[in-house]
Design a protein around this motif. Structure first.
Motif, PDB file in Angstrom:
ATOM      1  N   ALA A  18      68.868  -5.519  -4.689  1.00 32.10           N
ATOM      2  CA  ALA A  18      69.080  -4.347  -3.141  1.00 32.10           C
ATOM      3  C   ALA A  18      68.466  -5.681  -2.387  1.00 32.10           C
ATOM      4  O   ALA A  18      69.590  -5.693  -1.237  1.00 32.10           O
ATOM      5  CB  ALA A  18      68.109  -3.818  -3.416  1.00 32.10           C
ATOM      6  N   ALA A  19      67.047  -6.896  -2.522  1.00 27.82           N
ATOM      7  CA  ALA A  19      67.163  -7.460  -1.189  1.00 27.82           C
ATOM      8  C   ALA A  19      68.438  -8.534  -1.426  1.00 27.82           C
ATOM      9  O   ALA A  19      68.648  -9.124  -0.665  1.00 27.82           O
ATOM     10  CB  ALA A  19      65.634  -8.237  -1.726  1.00 27.82           C
ATOM     11  N   LYS A  37      71.897  -8.174  -2.554  1.00 31.78           N
ATOM     12  CA  LYS A  37      72.681  -7.507  -1.690  1.00 31.78           C
ATOM     13  C   LYS A  37      72.518  -6.931  -0.087  1.00 31.78           C
ATOM     14  O   LYS A  37      73.824  -7.248   0.254  1.00 31.78           O
ATOM     15  CB  LYS A  37      72.968  -6.054  -2.423  1.00 31.78           C
ATOM     16  CG  LYS A  37      73.864  -6.132  -3.674  1.00 31.78           C
ATOM     17  CD  LYS A  37      74.230  -4.585  -4.331  1.00 31.78           C
ATOM     18  CE  LYS A  37      75.288  -5.201  -5.537  1.00 31.78           C
ATOM     19  NZ  LYS A  37      75.039  -3.457  -5.962  1.00 31.78           N
ATOM     20  N   ASN A  38      71.014  -6.783  -0.029  1.00 31.06           N
ATOM     21  CA  ASN A  38      71.453  -6.669   1.922  1.00 31.06           C
ATOM     22  C   ASN A  38      71.654  -8.154   2.569  1.00 31.06           C
ATOM     23  O   ASN A  38      71.574  -8.206   3.418  1.00 31.06           O
ATOM     24  CB  ASN A  38      69.675  -6.496   1.884  1.00 31.06           C
ATOM     25  CG  ASN A  38      69.233  -5.093   1.987  1.00 31.06           C
ATOM     26  OD1 ASN A  38      70.462  -4.222   1.816  1.00 31.06           O
ATOM     27  ND2 ASN A  38      68.015  -4.949   1.822  1.00 31.06           N
ATOM     28  N   GLN A  39      70.774  -9.947   1.592  1.00 33.34           N
ATOM     29  CA  GLN A  39      71.607 -11.100   2.632  1.00 33.34           C
ATOM     30  C   GLN A  39      73.081 -11.030   2.362  1.00 33.34           C
ATOM     31  O   GLN A  39      73.342 -11.940   2.376  1.00 33.34           O
ATOM     32  CB  GLN A  39      71.038 -11.792   1.884  1.00 33.34           C
ATOM     33  CG  GLN A  39      69.075 -11.470   1.858  1.00 33.34           C
ATOM     34  CD  GLN A  39      68.723 -12.295   2.810  1.00 33.34           C
ATOM     35  OE1 GLN A  39      69.022 -12.954   3.342  1.00 33.34           O
ATOM     36  NE2 GLN A  39      67.937 -11.209   3.497  1.00 33.34           N
TER      37      GLN A  39
END
Length: 70
Positions: free
Chosen positions: A14-15, A17-19
């Motif tokens: 998730a981290a 993909k958020n980046q």
């Protein structure tokens, strides 16, 4: 409730993909091979704190985000 390897892997994914990063881009930024990133995100391996620190630094995140209960 205990945090599982799958939970940590999901949070890494998730981290990342958020980046807006691919697994390849993250592997280059943190110095781990792409296979390591894949198995970490799948929750299929015990990740060392050393490698988790590398990932959190590459993502610009605090290490605690991978362990906080949600």
């Amino acid at each position: 409730m205990a945090i599982t390897l799958k939970d940590v892997g999901d949070r890494v994914r998730a981290a990342r993909k958020n980046q807006g990063l691919t697994q390849i881009e993250l592997s280059k930024k943190c110095g781990l091979c792409i296979q390591a990133i894949r198995v970490i995100e799948q929750g299929n391996t015990c990740i060392s704190i050393k490698n988790l620190i590398k990932i959190s630094a590459a993502l610009g995140k605090r290490l605690v985000i991978f362990f906080d209960e949600m």
